[in-house]
Design a protein around this motif. Structure first.
Motif, PDB file in Angstrom:
ATOM      1  N   GLY A 127     -20.374  18.007  14.130  1.00  0.00           N
ATOM      2  CA  GLY A 127     -21.103  19.062  14.838  1.00  0.00           C
ATOM      3  C   GLY A 127     -22.521  18.643  15.177  1.00  0.00           C
ATOM      4  O   GLY A 127     -22.909  17.482  15.013  1.00  0.00           O
ATOM      5  N   ILE A 128     -23.283  19.585  15.680  1.00  0.00           N
ATOM      6  CA  ILE A 128     -24.699  19.395  16.006  1.00  0.00           C
ATOM      7  C   ILE A 128     -25.483  20.396  15.166  1.00  0.00           C
ATOM      8  O   ILE A 128     -25.158  21.588  15.160  1.00  0.00           O
ATOM      9  CB  ILE A 128     -24.968  19.655  17.502  1.00  0.00           C
ATOM     10  N   LEU A 129     -26.505  19.941  14.454  1.00  0.00           N
ATOM     11  CA  LEU A 129     -27.373  20.841  13.710  1.00  0.00           C
ATOM     12  C   LEU A 129     -28.617  21.126  14.538  1.00  0.00           C
ATOM     13  O   LEU A 129     -29.265  20.191  15.031  1.00  0.00           O
ATOM     14  CB  LEU A 129     -27.783  20.234  12.364  1.00  0.00           C
ATOM     15  N   CYS A 130     -28.950  22.394  14.690  1.00  0.00           N
ATOM     16  CA  CYS A 130     -30.085  22.792  15.520  1.00  0.00           C
ATOM     17  C   CYS A 130     -31.205  23.386  14.675  1.00  0.00           C
ATOM     18  O   CYS A 130     -31.038  24.448  14.055  1.00  0.00           O
ATOM     19  CB  CYS A 130     -29.648  23.804  16.577  1.00  0.00           C
ATOM     20  N   VAL A 131     -32.340  22.699  14.654  1.00  0.00           N
ATOM     21  CA  VAL A 131     -33.554  23.219  14.027  1.00  0.00           C
ATOM     22  C   VAL A 131     -34.146  24.238  14.995  1.00  0.00           C
ATOM     23  O   VAL A 131     -34.468  23.909  16.131  1.00  0.00           O
ATOM     24  CB  VAL A 131     -34.565  22.089  13.761  1.00  0.00           C
ATOM     25  N   THR A 139     -45.494  30.691  16.249  1.00  0.00           N
ATOM     26  CA  THR A 139     -46.035  29.399  15.830  1.00  0.00           C
ATOM     27  C   THR A 139     -45.242  28.864  14.646  1.00  0.00           C
ATOM     28  O   THR A 139     -44.490  29.595  14.000  1.00  0.00           O
ATOM     29  CB  THR A 139     -47.515  29.519  15.407  1.00  0.00           C
ATOM     30  N   GLY A 140     -45.435  27.560  14.380  1.00  0.00           N
ATOM     31  CA  GLY A 140     -44.839  26.975  13.183  1.00  0.00           C
ATOM     32  C   GLY A 140     -43.707  26.010  13.432  1.00  0.00           C
ATOM     33  O   GLY A 140     -43.018  25.608  12.489  1.00  0.00           O
ATOM     34  N   LEU A 141     -43.493  25.606  14.681  1.00  0.00           N
ATOM     35  CA  LEU A 141     -42.371  24.717  14.980  1.00  0.00           C
ATOM     36  C   LEU A 141     -42.496  23.388  14.236  1.00  0.00           C
ATOM     37  O   LEU A 141     -41.534  22.918  13.636  1.00  0.00           O
ATOM     38  CB  LEU A 141     -42.258  24.470  16.485  1.00  0.00           C
ATOM     39  N   GLN A 142     -43.671  22.788  14.267  1.00  0.00           N
ATOM     40  CA  GLN A 142     -43.834  21.480  13.650  1.00  0.00           C
ATOM     41  C   GLN A 142     -43.597  21.534  12.136  1.00  0.00           C
ATOM     42  O   GLN A 142     -42.930  20.667  11.564  1.00  0.00           O
ATOM     43  CB  GLN A 142     -45.221  20.899  13.949  1.00  0.00           C
ATOM     44  N   ALA A 143     -44.127  22.563  11.495  1.00  0.00           N
ATOM     45  CA  ALA A 143     -43.913  22.713  10.054  1.00  0.00           C
ATOM     46  C   ALA A 143     -42.430  22.929   9.746  1.00  0.00           C
ATOM     47  O   ALA A 143     -41.903  22.396   8.758  1.00  0.00           O
ATOM     48  CB  ALA A 143     -44.736  23.881   9.525  1.00  0.00           C
ATOM     49  N   THR A 148     -37.381  21.029   7.508  1.00  0.00           N
ATOM     50  CA  THR A 148     -35.927  20.940   7.686  1.00  0.00           C
ATOM     51  C   THR A 148     -35.456  19.488   7.667  1.00  0.00           C
ATOM     52  O   THR A 148     -34.442  19.160   7.049  1.00  0.00           O
ATOM     53  CB  THR A 148     -35.501  21.618   9.005  1.00  0.00           C
ATOM     54  N   LEU A 149     -36.196  18.610   8.324  1.00  0.00           N
ATOM     55  CA  LEU A 149     -35.785  17.209   8.374  1.00  0.00           C
ATOM     56  C   LEU A 149     -35.844  16.561   6.997  1.00  0.00           C
ATOM     57  O   LEU A 149     -35.202  15.527   6.771  1.00  0.00           O
ATOM     58  CB  LEU A 149     -36.630  16.431   9.373  1.00  0.00           C
ATOM     59  N   ALA A 150     -36.575  17.155   6.083  1.00  0.00           N
ATOM     60  CA  ALA A 150     -36.570  16.643   4.715  1.00  0.00           C
ATOM     61  C   ALA A 150     -35.156  16.693   4.128  1.00  0.00           C
ATOM     62  O   ALA A 150     -34.796  15.872   3.271  1.00  0.00           O
ATOM     63  CB  ALA A 150     -37.526  17.459   3.845  1.00  0.00           C
ATOM     64  N   GLN A 151     -34.341  17.643   4.614  1.00  0.00           N
ATOM     65  CA  GLN A 151     -32.958  17.758   4.132  1.00  0.00           C
ATOM     66  C   GLN A 151     -31.968  17.004   5.022  1.00  0.00           C
ATOM     67  O   GLN A 151     -31.002  16.446   4.522  1.00  0.00           O
ATOM     68  CB  GLN A 151     -32.515  19.238   4.086  1.00  0.00           C
TER      69      GLN A 151
END
Length: 207
Positions: A127-131, A139-143, A148-151
């Motif tokens: 599948g595709i995972l979507c953040v 606001t807060g996209l970068q955080a 999320t990418l930590a996982q």
């Protein structure tokens, strides 16, 4: 990186107009959740008829009744359907099974999922995972991306949505997302073709 145009909260006719203006610069047409809620499967059928060669994602955000909803949306003409990562693993497995049956793709929307659930979702490697930064947050996209990418940084197929603008596209590319999902930055711009062209150049396509 592919550019996905999210079209939402308009009539089907207006959606088609917007897509026509951006068509040459986009890789994936997203028929947004509210558009599908307003007009049902007809929105998918008519946009498929108008754009027979484009990849179409239907953002149905399935959370239950997975077999019924995924069967219906694929038959209507969608190439990719979405399921909420907050759904049960059993529901997501059904979505996976139906996608495989129709030889289609599926996207798992990580909206408001916990780090623990994100790790569990890594089992769905086809599948595709979507953040996804929620629309109700400005606001807060970068955080969100960093946390999320930590996982899931090593997951094979990743997409990102919510609050993407030309000025943060460089960060999206650094994170190795396969798909950048852009909505109002294109659809509500002064010139849809020029905005779509700009984003296409920023994701790495032709100007």
């Amino acid at each position: 990186m592919k550019l996905q145009l999210a079209v939402d909260r308009v009539s089907i006719e207006k959606a088609i107009e917007i897509i026509c203006e951006a068509e040459q610069y986009i890789d994936i047409i997203e028929i947004g959740t509210s558009l599908i809620k307003d007009f049902g499967l007809e929105s998918v059928k008519r946009i498929r008829q108008k754009f027979p060669d484009k990849v179409i994602l239907a953002d149905i955000k399935t959370v239950d009744e997975a077999e019924y909803e995924f069967e219906a949306i694929y038959r209507a003409g969608a190439d990719i359907a979405t399921v909420l990562g907050a759904a049960s693993l059993e529901t997501i497995r059904i979505c996976q099974k139906v996608a495989q049956k129709y030889q289609k793709d599926y996207m798992i929307d990580l909206l408001e999922t916990s780090p623990e659930k994100q790790l569990e979702l890594k089992q769905f490697t086809d599948g595709i995972l979507c953040v996804h930064l929620p629309s109700d947050k400005s606001t807060g996209l970068q955080a969100l991306i960093e946390s999320t990418l930590a996982q899931i940084h090593d997951f094979p197929r990743l997409a990102v949505a919510g609050g993407i603008k030309p000025e943060n596209m460089a960060e999206m590319k650094k994170a190795n997302f396969e798909i950048a999902i852009v909505g109002s930055s294109i659809t509500k711009s002064a010139s849809i073709p020029e905005s779509a062209k700009l984003f296409k150049s920023l994701v790495g396509g032709e100007e």
